[in-house]
Design a protein around this motif. Structure first.
Motif, PDB file in Angstrom:
ATOM      1  N   VAL A 104     -48.219   0.159  34.158  1.00 11.37           N
ATOM      2  CA  VAL A 104     -46.829   0.409  34.543  1.00 11.37           C
ATOM      3  C   VAL A 104     -46.688   1.876  34.920  1.00 11.37           C
ATOM      4  CG1 VAL A 104     -44.423   0.353  33.794  1.00 11.37           C
ATOM      5  CG2 VAL A 104     -46.019  -1.404  32.994  1.00 11.37           C
ATOM      6  N   TYR A 105     -46.090   2.130  36.078  1.00 11.99           N
ATOM      7  CA  TYR A 105     -45.892   3.491  36.572  1.00 11.99           C
ATOM      8  C   TYR A 105     -44.431   3.906  36.369  1.00 11.99           C
ATOM      9  CZ  TYR A 105     -50.392   2.656  38.817  1.00 11.99           C
ATOM     10  OH  TYR A 105     -51.715   2.367  39.046  1.00 11.99           O
ATOM     11  N   ASP A 136     -29.669  10.634  35.952  1.00 11.93           N
ATOM     12  CA  ASP A 136     -31.098  10.733  36.282  1.00 11.93           C
ATOM     13  C   ASP A 136     -31.904   9.674  35.525  1.00 11.93           C
ATOM     14  OD1 ASP A 136     -30.216  12.996  37.609  1.00 11.93           O
ATOM     15  OD2 ASP A 136     -30.788  14.339  35.984  1.00 11.93           O
ATOM     16  N   PRO A 137     -31.935   8.440  36.009  1.00 13.44           N
ATOM     17  CA  PRO A 137     -32.662   7.390  35.287  1.00 13.44           C
ATOM     18  C   PRO A 137     -34.167   7.419  35.579  1.00 13.44           C
ATOM     19  CG  PRO A 137     -31.684   6.472  37.253  1.00 13.44           C
ATOM     20  CD  PRO A 137     -31.247   7.923  37.202  1.00 13.44           C
ATOM     21  N   ASN A 138     -34.959   6.919  34.629  1.00 12.51           N
ATOM     22  CA  ASN A 138     -36.374   6.674  34.875  1.00 12.51           C
ATOM     23  C   ASN A 138     -36.528   5.269  35.449  1.00 12.51           C
ATOM     24  OD1 ASN A 138     -37.378   9.135  34.007  1.00 12.51           O
ATOM     25  ND2 ASN A 138     -37.620   8.458  31.895  1.00 12.51           N
ATOM     26  N   LEU A 139     -37.427   5.132  36.412  1.00  9.56           N
ATOM     27  CA  LEU A 139     -37.696   3.845  37.031  1.00  9.56           C
ATOM     28  C   LEU A 139     -39.123   3.426  36.683  1.00  9.56           C
ATOM     29  CD1 LEU A 139     -36.275   4.672  40.587  1.00  9.56           C
ATOM     30  CD2 LEU A 139     -35.017   3.882  38.574  1.00  9.56           C
ATOM     31  N   TYR A 140     -39.346   2.105  36.579  1.00 13.79           N
ATOM     32  CA  TYR A 140     -40.664   1.593  36.185  1.00 13.79           C
ATOM     33  C   TYR A 140     -41.093   0.489  37.154  1.00 13.79           C
ATOM     34  CZ  TYR A 140     -39.364   3.998  31.898  1.00 13.79           C
ATOM     35  OH  TYR A 140     -38.962   4.948  30.995  1.00 13.79           O
ATOM     36  N   SER A 141     -42.384   0.504  37.499  1.00 18.45           N
ATOM     37  CA  SER A 141     -42.897  -0.491  38.440  1.00 18.45           C
ATOM     38  C   SER A 141     -44.391  -0.688  38.222  1.00 18.45           C
ATOM     39  CB  SER A 141     -42.629  -0.045  39.884  1.00 18.45           C
ATOM     40  OG  SER A 141     -43.190  -0.963  40.807  1.00 18.45           O
ATOM     41  N   VAL A 142     -44.891  -1.843  38.655  1.00 14.48           N
ATOM     42  CA  VAL A 142     -46.339  -2.083  38.627  1.00 14.48           C
ATOM     43  C   VAL A 142     -46.997  -1.508  39.880  1.00 14.48           C
ATOM     44  CG1 VAL A 142     -46.138  -4.132  37.194  1.00 14.48           C
ATOM     45  CG2 VAL A 142     -46.037  -4.364  39.677  1.00 14.48           C
ATOM     46  N   SER A 143     -46.178  -1.020  40.810  1.00 11.93           N
ATOM     47  CA  SER A 143     -46.696  -0.393  42.029  1.00 11.93           C
ATOM     48  C   SER A 143     -46.741   1.120  41.854  1.00 11.93           C
ATOM     49  CB  SER A 143     -45.810  -0.746  43.232  1.00 11.93           C
ATOM     50  OG  SER A 143     -46.236  -0.059  44.395  1.00 11.93           O
ATOM     51  N   SER A 144     -47.833   1.723  42.282  1.00 10.80           N
ATOM     52  CA  SER A 144     -47.972   3.180  42.146  1.00 10.80           C
ATOM     53  C   SER A 144     -47.246   3.924  43.255  1.00 10.80           C
ATOM     54  CB  SER A 144     -49.450   3.575  42.153  1.00 10.80           C
ATOM     55  OG  SER A 144     -50.064   3.181  43.381  1.00 10.80           O
ATOM     56  N   LEU A 174     -38.252  -2.584  40.987  1.00 13.64           N
ATOM     57  CA  LEU A 174     -38.143  -1.537  39.978  1.00 13.64           C
ATOM     58  C   LEU A 174     -37.394  -2.061  38.760  1.00 13.64           C
ATOM     59  CD1 LEU A 174     -37.199   1.371  42.394  1.00 13.64           C
ATOM     60  CD2 LEU A 174     -39.393   1.057  41.246  1.00 13.64           C
ATOM     61  N   PHE A 175     -37.790  -1.525  37.592  1.00 16.02           N
ATOM     62  CA  PHE A 175     -37.189  -1.966  36.342  1.00 16.02           C
ATOM     63  C   PHE A 175     -36.649  -0.764  35.570  1.00 16.02           C
ATOM     64  CE2 PHE A 175     -40.235  -5.125  37.623  1.00 16.02           C
ATOM     65  CZ  PHE A 175     -39.625  -6.331  37.322  1.00 16.02           C
ATOM     66  N   SER A 190     -36.996  -0.312  32.258  1.00 18.00           N
ATOM     67  CA  SER A 190     -37.831   0.047  31.117  1.00 18.00           C
ATOM     68  C   SER A 190     -39.258  -0.400  31.377  1.00 18.00           C
ATOM     69  CB  SER A 190     -37.310  -0.601  29.831  1.00 18.00           C
ATOM     70  OG  SER A 190     -37.519  -1.995  29.859  1.00 18.00           O
ATOM     71  N   ASP A 191     -40.185   0.128  30.579  1.00 20.55           N
ATOM     72  CA  ASP A 191     -41.589  -0.206  30.796  1.00 20.55           C
ATOM     73  C   ASP A 191     -41.955  -1.609  30.323  1.00 20.55           C
ATOM     74  OD1 ASP A 191     -41.452   0.159  28.095  1.00 20.55           O
ATOM     75  OD2 ASP A 191     -42.837   1.864  28.018  1.00 20.55           O
ATOM     76  N   SER A 192     -40.996  -2.317  29.730  1.00 20.40           N
ATOM     77  CA  SER A 192     -41.237  -3.720  29.370  1.00 20.40           C
ATOM     78  C   SER A 192     -41.136  -4.629  30.595  1.00 20.40           C
ATOM     79  CB  SER A 192     -40.242  -4.174  28.307  1.00 20.40           C
ATOM     80  OG  SER A 192     -38.916  -4.161  28.815  1.00 20.40           O
ATOM     81  N   LEU A 193     -40.599  -4.089  31.684  1.00 15.02           N
ATOM     82  CA  LEU A 193     -40.467  -4.820  32.959  1.00 15.02           C
ATOM     83  C   LEU A 193     -39.637  -6.094  32.803  1.00 15.02           C
ATOM     84  CD1 LEU A 193     -44.139  -4.499  34.291  1.00 15.02           C
ATOM     85  CD2 LEU A 193     -42.226  -2.931  34.615  1.00 15.02           C
ATOM     86  N   GLU A 194     -38.626  -6.025  31.971  1.00 16.24           N
ATOM     87  CA  GLU A 194     -37.774  -7.193  31.735  1.00 16.24           C
ATOM     88  C   GLU A 194     -36.448  -7.120  32.496  1.00 16.24           C
ATOM     89  OE1 GLU A 194     -37.273  -7.375  27.553  1.00 16.24           O
ATOM     90  OE2 GLU A 194     -39.303  -8.106  27.143  1.00 16.24           O
TER      91      GLU A 194
END
Length: 215
Positions: free
Chosen positions: A57-58, A79-87, A95-96, A98-102
């Motif tokens: 997770v990136y 300023d949110p953090n974004l999470y993805s399986v794509s680099s 985009l998600f 949280s790092d749980s990708l839920e």
């Protein structure tokens, strides 16, 4: 009946009879088509293999505006953090939050490393690319003063502002050396060369439409 094993201490007669018996056993096997062999079958219980897949997770730091590209560049909400399986980010990337990708991120405008992304559809997918804040050209009527007084002298209000175009970054940091000023929204007609009084005692020198000096 099986022939017993030969024993130590037998007499010569007993050994001779044992040898004759073994030969007869062999001949009997040959006549019958060969002696059979004993086969032992073992049953092995099947094993179960479990495979674990690790998902990388990136994380991306961003700024967000729910309303527009312009509002994102001028006054982002947070300023949110974004999470993805794509680099890498681009159209079609999900985009998600949280790092749980839920949970997908909410719809709106996001800027990451200077690039602007628009998320729509309620599922966290980037649907279009926005205009980077450094390239966002806006119409400006409240920054560049038209004043005939010498640069050393403040202008007497009311001031007359030039109706010009510049990037959003230049607008927010005006006057800054290196910023370009145009007369049209396509950014193809440069502002005339000269030295201009900016209304507060500053002298702005423009060459080929670019601010080259501020005194």
């Amino acid at each position: 009946m099986a022939i017993p094993s030969r024993q130590i201490g037998w007499s010569t007669k007993s050994n001779l009879l044992w040898q004759i018996s073994k030969q007869l056993e062999y001949l009997t096997c040959v006549t019958a088509g060969g002696c059979g062999t004993t086969t032992t079958t073992s049953t092995i219980a099947p094993t179960t293999t479990t495979t674990t897949t690790t998902v990388i997770v990136y994380t991306f730091n961003s700024q967000f505006s729910e309303t527009s590209n312009y509002d994102l560049c001028t006054s982002p909400s947070y300023d949110p953090n974004l999470y993805s399986v794509s680099s890498t980010l681009g159209v079609g990337v999900q985009l998600f939050s949280s790092d749980s990708l839920e949970t997908p991120i909410i719809d709106g405008w996001y800027v990451v490393d200077g690039n602007v992304y628009h998320v729509t559809g309620g599922n966290g997918f980037i649907t279009e690319l926005g205009i980077p804040c450094s390239e966002f050209v806006i119409n400006v009527t409240d920054r560049f003063v038209d004043c005939t007084a010498p640069c050393e002298d403040p202008c007497i209000q009311p001031w007359n502002y030039f109706d010009v175009y510049m990037t959003l970054v230049c607008y927010l940091n005006f006057p800054t050396i290196g910023c370009e000023i145009w007369l049209n929204s396509e950014a193809t007609v440069a502002f005339p060369d000269g030295i201009y009084n900016n209304g507060n005692g500053n002298c702005i020198t423009i060459t080929d439409g670019v601010i080259t000096n501020v005194v």
